[in-house]
Motif scaffolding. Structure first.
Motif, short mmCIF file in Angstrom:
data_model
loop_
_atom_site.label_atom_id
_atom_site.label_comp_id
_atom_site.label_asym_id
_atom_site.label_seq_id
_atom_site.Cartn_x
_atom_site.Cartn_y
_atom_site.Cartn_z
N LYS A 1 0.83 -1.20 0.00
CA LYS A 1 0.00 0.00 0.00
C LYS A 1 0.87 1.26 0.00
CE LYS A 1 -2.09 -1.45 3.71
NZ LYS A 1 -1.38 -2.77 3.80
N LYS A 13 -9.64 4.40 1.06
CA LYS A 13 -8.89 3.23 1.54
C LYS A 13 -7.40 3.51 1.52
CE LYS A 13 -10.91 0.13 2.57
NZ LYS A 13 -11.44 -0.15 3.93
N GLY A 42 -7.26 6.90 4.10
CA GLY A 42 -8.07 6.95 5.31
C GLY A 42 -9.01 8.13 5.37
N THR A 90 -10.04 0.54 7.65
CA THR A 90 -9.49 1.78 7.08
C THR A 90 -8.80 2.57 8.16
OG1 THR A 90 -11.19 1.98 5.38
CG2 THR A 90 -10.09 4.00 6.04
N PRO A 91 -7.58 3.00 7.99
CA PRO A 91 -6.68 2.60 6.91
C PRO A 91 -6.25 1.15 7.08
CG PRO A 91 -5.53 3.97 8.50
CD PRO A 91 -6.96 3.93 8.94
#
Ligand code: HEM
Ligand SMILES: [Cu+2]
Ligand SMILES: [Cu+2]
Lengths: 653, 222
Positions: free
Chosen positions: A30, A435, A438, A607-608
């Motif tokens: 991510k 996502k 956040g 989330t996150p």
């Protein structure tokens, strides 16, 4: 394999990584996705400015580019802000190179590929996190090399993004020395970055789908990224090899491509387009995937023809290897081949048509929510249709005799790459932002950005079809040098004015992005955003009225035009200011876990999403990705982890 | 959009224009169809309170239809195109009225006319920069050669375009039908002087053409 990764990640969760391992050399897919996003957005600014510079030259040839008058008259490129021919060629070349390799690919493939694949298939990370990190840092290396080219003696590459030999391989023909070599070196390096990414994506999807995530329950955007990765795996090494050969020709005096010494210039074109056509599908497939993802969510309806969509993508993946010759109809290649390539090219248009019809089918009977991501998805569909249809003209080898190397081509590929890929990119950013960061980007600002971009995109690129049909060649420095083009100069001016407006239209997006990421919600900052957005719109309105009164070629508007323009500008500005004042939500507020009521697994993750994505156990998939509005269910959505009435289970996977 | 096409002045160009119009009408009809359907769906199926979306995963009949129908249309289109392509690119004229050799060289078209012997490379050749003289209503066969980089020989009003590749000789032919002067831009990026690399084609009436030839060779021999 996935077990050990999971354990490793579990351990990570208990201690905070340091700054370097969290934000710089991160192994988390991510974070790497966000890094690719930043890389792409920064380069987009560079690519965009280059475009505005050469658009200026096309509209008002050989005048000082506004904002660049301060440059010393000893500069080789833009003395006192005047664009020189070589600088023009360089700007065109680097605009395209940067947009393709350092904007669309990093964002659509690097960012979305990294972010979405593990989350949407219920994996904790990529199969090879270290390789993933390397893929990003090698891309940065490529970007640094590419940027360095601007600062070397002789300037950057100036032989077009297609780098046709021998113009590109014999330095004397352009007067560009290190620049072109760095260009080739950078592509060579970037090809490795893509290769590493591709290997990772393919391995991850094949091996790390969570329990129940059968192939036909994989979301279409992941399918599209998978097919993209396969194309990348096979196509990028060709680019890398061609780049290496170019470097050899330039530096070690081999003569692969130089006919003066027995080389074959068309070999470069064959290599470039054998890579290049799959490449254009690398650019568009993720966009198609994003559109296929957003349409069902905001129609609250299953995607129409899921399997047809998958098969169409697989067909594209196969067919894109046998169409490259359509870029070479007039190249001097044996014309008998032209017929074969026309045939294959029109065959590849069929899967694109199938996809379009299925998107329409998805709209049919839906319950459509016009959110910002949805607006982008809808724009994607219609703009892609225009780009695909202009492809029909060029796919006809006969019509292509006339329109090859004209602005018609430029119109075509901007409709598919900007209208397609870039609109999907903006839609995807807005959609997955909650996502990714956040917090949700603002919808009101997003709408202002969308409409401005949509309108001015079309005003910039649609008239290019007309220029092309008029015979306007691409990559010319000054259209006024040709008698047969002079009558069309007002169109060039109109395009440039619209391009400037298109550039300004990105300001609301920049505000939206930064305000949301950094939670800048102070009163004064909100007022600033409202004021600047209002000013942008007002200014564009003023200019539009002036042009309507005076035509394109009159630089000084009359008093009447000024008054009318001011009235319109103030009205528009007030309207936008008040709209934003009323509609902007608190910027950077925490986003809920699943703001769009979507089914796919990324919205099941918290989330996150933490390191490792999901809690202690991985989600188990029990239904297809697009089961919206299932009869008998209370809500019109349910996460993929919910069981589904067996009656619908068969249809919906 | 069609009115933006410059006037066509060659017999061969008619084939190109015809197929251009075919593509134009085909794509416009498809575009309107898609755009209208899309607009209709967007308006009709916007979210309304209490109305649920249809639950459907697709329709195989439709999938087959919208695969087969475009395939059929495109097949016809391909067949229509190929006879023209063969005429324009494969059937090299055996007995053209006029032969000219054009060499693309940064940033000029060097145009070589054979003398009365009809052969290139002999003493009586005439060489001009950027000036192509041809008679009207006669088929012209040009041999395109390149001296340095790739250029592209383009005469918009004849609809003809052909890349010029160093190391190859590529034929290009057309029959101009209207007396006048026409530009010959280079259409392929060939360096800093690419823009402005521009020749001139002068289409003469038959009588003027003979006069021009006479005069040109006289001047040359002086
Ligand atoms: C319906 C499908 C399509 C067809 C039939 C088609 C056909 C063509 C043809 C024949 C050319 C060469 C024209 C010429 O140079 O004379 C071309 C150029 C191009 N196409 Fe497409 N295309 C299609 C879709 C796409 C898509 C999806 C993309 C990218 C996202 C794309 C990107 C490009 C680019 C970048 C060029 C120009 C490259 C250059 O010369 O700089 N096309 N297309
Ligand atoms: Cu292509
Ligand atoms: Cu040129």
């Amino acid at each position: 394999m996935s077990e050990t990764t999971a354990d490793a990640h579990g351990a990570h969760d208990h201690h905070e990584g340091g700054f370097w391992s969290t934000y710089v050399f991160s192994l988390d897919h991510k974070m790497i996705a966000r890094q690719f996003l930043w890389l792409g957005l920064i380069m987009m600014v560079v690519g965009g400015i280059l475009a505005l510079i050469f658009r200026w030259q096309l509209a008002w040839p050989e005048t000082q580019v506004w904002g660049f008058e301060w440059i010393s008259d000893e500069s080789e490129g833009m003395p006192e802000g005047y664009v020189t021919p070589n600088f023009y060629n360089m700007a065109v070349t680097m605009h395209a190179t940067i947009m393709v390799f350092l904007v669309v690919m990093p964002i659509l493939v690097g960012c979305f590929g990294n972010f979405l694949i593990p989350l949407m298939i219920g994996a904790r990370d990529m199969a090879f996190p270290v390789l993933n990190m390397l893929s990003f840092w090698v891309a940065v290396l490529g970007a640094v090399i590419m940027t360095a080219g601007f600062f070397v003696e002789g300037g950057h590459a100036a032989s077009g993004w297609t780098g046709y030999a021998p113009l590109s391989t014999v330095p004397e023909y352009t007067g560009v020395f290190m620049g072109q070599t760095l260009w080739a070196l950078s592509l060579f390096v970037l090809s490795f970055s893509s290769l590493m990414g591709s290997i990772n994506y393919i391995t991850t999807l094949i091996n790390m789908r969570t329990e129940g995530m059968t192939w036909f329950r994989v979301p279409l955007v992941v399918w599209s990224l998978f097919v993209t990765a396969i194309l990348g795996l096979l196509a990028l090494p060709i680019l890398g090899s061609a780049g290496a050969m170019m470097i050899f020709d330039r530096v070690f005096e081999t003569n692969f491509f130089n006919p003066a010494k027995g080389g074959e210039p068309l070999l470069w074109q064959h290599l470039f387009w054998y890579f290049g056509h799959p490449e254009v599908y690398i650019l568009i497939l993720p966009g198609m995937g994003i559109a296929s993802e957003l349409l069902p969510v905001f129609c609250r309806k299953p995607i129409f023809g899921y399997r047809a969509m998958v098969y169409a993508m697989l067909a594209i993946a196969f067919l894109s290897w046998i169409v490259w010759g359509h870029h070479m109809f007039q190249s001097g290649m044996n014309p008998a081949l032209g017929s074969a390539f026309m045939m294959t090219t029109l065959v590849i248009a069929i899967p694109s048509a199938i996809k379009t019809f299925n998107w329409l089918g998805t709209l049919w009977g839906g319950s459509i929510r016009f959110t910002v991501p949805m607006l982008h998805a809808l724009a994607f569909v219609i703009l892609f249709v225009i780009g695909g249809l202009s492809g029909i003209f060029m796919a006809s080898n006969v019509v292509d005799i006339y329109i090859h190397d004209t602005y018609f081509i430029v119109a075509h590929f901007h409709y598919v790459i900007f209208g397609g890929s870039v609109f999907a990119l903006f839609g995807g950013i807005q959609y997955w932002f909650p996502k990714m960061f956040g917090r949700a980007m603002d919808e009101a600002l997003g709408k202002v950005h969308f409409w401005l971009t949509f309108i001015f995109f079309n005003m910039v690129f649609f008239p290019m079809h007309i220029l092309g049909v008029g015979g306007h060649m691409r990559r010319i420095y000054n259209p006024m040098q040709y008698e047969f083009l002079q009558g069309m100069q007002p169109i060039n001016v109109m395009i440039t004015l619209s391009a400037l407006a298109l550039g300004l239209s990105q300001i609301p997006f920049v505000f939206n992005f930064f305000a949301t990421v950094f939670r800048w919600n102070a009163k004064w900052f909100r007022v600033l955003i409202q004021a600047v957005s209002a000013l942008v719109v007002g200014f564009i309105g003023y200019k539009s009225v002036a042009v309507m009164f005076e035509g394109m070629m009159e630089p000084e508007p009359s008093t009447g035009a000024r008054i009318a323009g001011t009235v319109v500008a103030v009205a528009l500005a007030v309207w936008i200011y008040r709209y934003l004042e009323k509609s902007m939500a608190p910027l950077g507020a925490d986003a809920p876990q699943n703001p769009w009521d979507a089914n796919t697994l990324e919205w099941v993750a918290p989330t996150p999403a933490p390191h490792g994505n999901f809690g202690p156990t991985l989600p188990v998939v029990r239904r297809g990705p697009y089961e919206y509005s299932v009869p008998g269910e209370e809500a019109d959505w349910a996460p993929q982890t919910e069981t589904i009435d067996p009656k619908y289970a068969e249809a919906g996977h | 959009m069609m009115s933006w096409l410059p006037e066509n002045i060659s017999i061969e160009g008619e084939e190109i224009d015809f197929l251009f119009y075919v593509s134009y009408y085909l794509t416009v009809v498809v575009f309107i169809g898609v755009a209208v359907a899309m607009a209709y769906f967007i308006i009709k199926y916007r979210a309304k309170p209490g109305v649920k979306a249809k639950y459907t995963h697709g329709n195989n009949t439709l999938e087959i239809l919208w695969t087969v129908i475009p395939t059929f249309i495109l097949l016809v289109f391909i067949l229509m195109t190929q006879t023209s392509w063969a005429k324009l690119k494969l059937a090299i004229p055996q007995n053209p009225h006029v032969r000219v050799e054009v060499t693309g060289k940064q940033f000029n078209w060097i145009i070589r006319y054979p003398g009365d012997d009809g052969k290139f490379g002999t003493k009586d050749d005439l060489v001009l920069d950027n000036q192509l003289n041809v008679p009207v209503n006669k088929q012209v066969l040009i041999s395109l050669k390149g001296a340095d980089v790739i250029h592209s020989f383009f005469i918009p009003q004849t609809r003809m375009k052909q890349d010029v590749v160093p190391g190859r000789t590529i034929p290009l032919w057309f029959t101009p039908t209207k007396v006048g002067k026409y530009e010959i831009p280079c259409a392929e990026l060939c360096g800093f002087g690419h823009s402005g690399m521009n020749g001139e084609m002068i289409v003469h009436s038959e009588a003027d053409y003979a006069k021009w030839r006479k005069k040109a060779w006289e001047e040359k021999d002086k």
